[in-house]
Design a protein around this motif. Structure first.
Motif, PDB file in Angstrom:
ATOM      1  N   PRO A 281       0.801  -1.223   0.000  1.00 44.10           N
ATOM      2  CA  PRO A 281       0.000   0.000   0.000  1.00 44.10           C
ATOM      3  C   PRO A 281       0.839   1.281   0.000  1.00 44.10           C
ATOM      4  O   PRO A 281       0.411   2.309  -0.513  1.00 44.10           O
ATOM      5  CB  PRO A 281      -0.823  -0.099   1.288  1.00 44.10           C
ATOM      6  CG  PRO A 281      -0.842  -1.545   1.638  1.00 44.10           C
ATOM      7  CD  PRO A 281       0.459  -2.093   1.140  1.00 44.10           C
ATOM      8  N   HIS A 282       2.042   1.205   0.546  1.00 45.40           N
ATOM      9  CA  HIS A 282       2.910   2.384   0.608  1.00 45.40           C
ATOM     10  C   HIS A 282       3.763   2.522  -0.647  1.00 45.40           C
ATOM     11  O   HIS A 282       3.975   3.616  -1.142  1.00 45.40           O
ATOM     12  CB  HIS A 282       3.797   2.326   1.857  1.00 45.40           C
ATOM     13  CG  HIS A 282       3.006   2.241   3.114  1.00 45.40           C
ATOM     14  ND1 HIS A 282       2.444   3.348   3.715  1.00 45.40           N
ATOM     15  CD2 HIS A 282       2.639   1.173   3.868  1.00 45.40           C
ATOM     16  CE1 HIS A 282       1.776   2.972   4.792  1.00 45.40           C
ATOM     17  NE2 HIS A 282       1.879   1.666   4.905  1.00 45.40           N
ATOM     18  N   TRP A 283       4.268   1.385  -1.147  1.00 44.12           N
ATOM     19  CA  TRP A 283       5.111   1.419  -2.337  1.00 44.12           C
ATOM     20  C   TRP A 283       4.286   1.594  -3.607  1.00 44.12           C
ATOM     21  O   TRP A 283       4.706   2.270  -4.529  1.00 44.12           O
ATOM     22  CB  TRP A 283       5.918   0.133  -2.495  1.00 44.12           C
ATOM     23  CG  TRP A 283       6.780  -0.275  -1.351  1.00 44.12           C
ATOM     24  CD1 TRP A 283       7.517   0.534  -0.530  1.00 44.12           C
ATOM     25  CD2 TRP A 283       7.018  -1.612  -0.896  1.00 44.12           C
ATOM     26  NE1 TRP A 283       8.190  -0.207   0.400  1.00 44.12           N
ATOM     27  CE2 TRP A 283       7.906  -1.532   0.197  1.00 44.12           C
ATOM     28  CE3 TRP A 283       6.575  -2.860  -1.303  1.00 44.12           C
ATOM     29  CZ2 TRP A 283       8.358  -2.657   0.882  1.00 44.12           C
ATOM     30  CZ3 TRP A 283       7.024  -3.974  -0.632  1.00 44.12           C
ATOM     31  CH2 TRP A 283       7.895  -3.870   0.451  1.00 44.12           C
ATOM     32  N   GLY A 284       3.155   0.892  -3.690  1.00 44.80           N
ATOM     33  CA  GLY A 284       2.362   0.871  -4.917  1.00 44.80           C
ATOM     34  C   GLY A 284       3.084   0.160  -6.051  1.00 44.80           C
ATOM     35  O   GLY A 284       2.700   0.271  -7.218  1.00 44.80           O
ATOM     36  N   ASP A 285       4.114  -0.584  -5.725  1.00 45.20           N
ATOM     37  CA  ASP A 285       4.983  -1.216  -6.713  1.00 45.20           C
ATOM     38  C   ASP A 285       5.894  -2.175  -5.951  1.00 45.20           C
ATOM     39  O   ASP A 285       5.763  -2.322  -4.734  1.00 45.20           O
ATOM     40  CB  ASP A 285       5.801  -0.120  -7.417  1.00 45.20           C
ATOM     41  CG  ASP A 285       6.439  -0.565  -8.735  1.00 45.20           C
ATOM     42  OD1 ASP A 285       6.280  -1.741  -9.116  1.00 45.20           O
ATOM     43  OD2 ASP A 285       7.109   0.275  -9.374  1.00 45.20           O
ATOM     44  N   VAL A 286       6.855  -2.773  -6.636  1.00 40.98           N
ATOM     45  CA  VAL A 286       7.912  -3.498  -5.936  1.00 40.98           C
ATOM     46  C   VAL A 286       8.742  -2.450  -5.188  1.00 40.98           C
ATOM     47  O   VAL A 286       8.736  -1.279  -5.568  1.00 40.98           O
ATOM     48  CB  VAL A 286       8.773  -4.324  -6.929  1.00 40.98           C
ATOM     49  CG1 VAL A 286       7.997  -5.496  -7.478  1.00 40.98           C
ATOM     50  CG2 VAL A 286       9.329  -3.466  -8.046  1.00 40.98           C
ATOM     51  N   PRO A 287       9.449  -2.815  -4.111  1.00 39.00           N
ATOM     52  CA  PRO A 287      10.130  -1.801  -3.309  1.00 39.00           C
ATOM     53  C   PRO A 287      11.230  -1.044  -4.060  1.00 39.00           C
ATOM     54  O   PRO A 287      11.485   0.116  -3.782  1.00 39.00           O
ATOM     55  CB  PRO A 287      10.704  -2.579  -2.124  1.00 39.00           C
ATOM     56  CG  PRO A 287      10.662  -4.009  -2.528  1.00 39.00           C
ATOM     57  CD  PRO A 287       9.584  -4.150  -3.545  1.00 39.00           C
TER      58      PRO A 287
ATOM     59  N   GLN B  20       2.544  -9.139 -11.247  1.00 37.38           N
ATOM     60  CA  GLN B  20       3.194  -8.083 -12.013  1.00 37.38           C
ATOM     61  C   GLN B  20       2.815  -6.723 -11.446  1.00 37.38           C
ATOM     62  O   GLN B  20       1.651  -6.448 -11.175  1.00 37.38           O
ATOM     63  CB  GLN B  20       2.784  -8.154 -13.489  1.00 37.38           C
ATOM     64  CG  GLN B  20       3.527  -7.184 -14.376  1.00 37.38           C
ATOM     65  CD  GLN B  20       5.032  -7.422 -14.409  1.00 37.38           C
ATOM     66  OE1 GLN B  20       5.491  -8.540 -14.548  1.00 37.38           O
ATOM     67  NE2 GLN B  20       5.801  -6.350 -14.248  1.00 37.38           N
ATOM     68  N   MET B  21       3.827  -5.894 -11.245  1.00 30.96           N
ATOM     69  CA  MET B  21       3.621  -4.531 -10.771  1.00 30.96           C
ATOM     70  C   MET B  21       4.118  -3.584 -11.859  1.00 30.96           C
ATOM     71  O   MET B  21       4.514  -4.011 -12.930  1.00 30.96           O
ATOM     72  CB  MET B  21       4.370  -4.319  -9.447  1.00 30.96           C
ATOM     73  CG  MET B  21       3.963  -5.280  -8.330  1.00 30.96           C
ATOM     74  SD  MET B  21       2.230  -5.175  -7.848  1.00 30.96           S
ATOM     75  CE  MET B  21       2.239  -3.684  -6.886  1.00 30.96           C
ATOM     76  N   LYS B  22       4.137  -2.316 -11.579  1.00 33.98           N
ATOM     77  CA  LYS B  22       4.547  -1.315 -12.556  1.00 33.98           C
ATOM     78  C   LYS B  22       5.996  -1.508 -13.007  1.00 33.98           C
ATOM     79  O   LYS B  22       6.280  -1.520 -14.198  1.00 33.98           O
ATOM     80  CB  LYS B  22       4.339   0.074 -11.948  1.00 33.98           C
ATOM     81  CG  LYS B  22       4.644   1.231 -12.848  1.00 33.98           C
ATOM     82  CD  LYS B  22       4.277   2.579 -12.226  1.00 33.98           C
ATOM     83  CE  LYS B  22       4.457   2.604 -10.735  1.00 33.98           C
ATOM     84  NZ  LYS B  22       4.178   3.853 -10.076  1.00 33.98           N
ATOM     85  N   SER B  23       6.929  -1.650 -12.073  1.00 38.03           N
ATOM     86  CA  SER B  23       8.355  -1.716 -12.393  1.00 38.03           C
ATOM     87  C   SER B  23       8.883  -3.114 -12.652  1.00 38.03           C
ATOM     88  O   SER B  23       9.827  -3.302 -13.404  1.00 38.03           O
ATOM     89  CB  SER B  23       9.180  -1.105 -11.258  1.00 38.03           C
ATOM     90  OG  SER B  23       8.826   0.225 -11.047  1.00 38.03           O
ATOM     91  N   ASP B  24       8.320  -4.101 -11.992  1.00 38.70           N
ATOM     92  CA  ASP B  24       8.742  -5.490 -12.139  1.00 38.70           C
ATOM     93  C   ASP B  24       7.680  -6.355 -11.473  1.00 38.70           C
ATOM     94  O   ASP B  24       6.543  -5.909 -11.332  1.00 38.70           O
ATOM     95  CB  ASP B  24      10.136  -5.727 -11.541  1.00 38.70           C
ATOM     96  CG  ASP B  24      10.877  -6.838 -12.295  1.00 38.70           C
ATOM     97  OD1 ASP B  24      10.410  -7.991 -12.231  1.00 38.70           O
ATOM     98  OD2 ASP B  24      11.899  -6.549 -12.940  1.00 38.70           O
TER      99      ASP B  24
END
Length: 188
Positions: free
Chosen positions: A71-77, A94-98
């Protein structure tokens, strides 16, 4: 050769989180102060933050860190392949960056992270329970430890629950007004 690098911040009294970690309070009560050096620090702190991900090709996080962090990252760290140590069999996410990739078993998670890192190193981010598992398995080659100049008094300590005591040698140390940064190598 790919190495496993543990990077974590603790308080002066050894806590890597405050008490009562939750989705709303990812670092626990008072735990946000652990990372003040990252956001408010001087050039020494900025260099230490840069050094944490320097040469890294993949990350490993524990399931709790994953669950409270998303919830804080919104993506992989970090924009890198990220392995999640968990007891559940889950499909890749799958997230935005990886992507997050889920593995049960410390050695399986480490092997997959090494594979994903290619010729770069693997960053073991934690939380403290996952870090302890990697330390107990003897898989950590280097520890990049930042000690925030705060006292938490309770929470989860990084070096509790160890079944082995790794021999360490200091590679470097630097201190700012907010934190002391150590790089320690495991002596094998």
């Amino acid at each position: 050769m790919t190495e496993l690098v543990l990077a974590m911040t603790t308080s002066i009294d050894g806590y890597a989180t405050g008490p009562e970690v939750s989705a709303d309070n990812a670092m626990g009560v008072g735990g946000d102060g652990l990372h003040e050096w990252i956001f408010e620090g001087d050039d020494i702190d900025k260099q230490a933050a840069t050094n944490i991900i320097d040469g890294i090709g993949a990350c490993v996080v524990g399931r709790t860190m994953h669950d409270v962090g998303i919830p804080h990252w919104g993506d992989v760290p970090h924009p890198l392949p990220t392995v999640v140590l968990t007891h559940e069999e889950l499909p890749d996410r799958q997230m935005k960056s990886d992507a997050f990739r889920y593995f049960s078993g410390i050695r399986e998670a480490a092997a997959r992270a090494v594979e994903l890192a290619g010729d770069r190193d693997v960053l073991v981010m934690g939380g403290p329970d996952a870090a302890q598992q990697f330390l107990n398995a003897g898989l950590i080659d280097e520890i990049r430890l930042s000690i925030a100049h705060i006292v938490l008094g309770s929470g989860t300590r990084l070096f509790d629950n160890l079944t082995t005591s790794p021999a360490l040698k200091t590679v470097s140390s630097a201190s700012s007004a907010l934190a002391t940064h150590l790089v320690l190598r495991t002596v094998r």
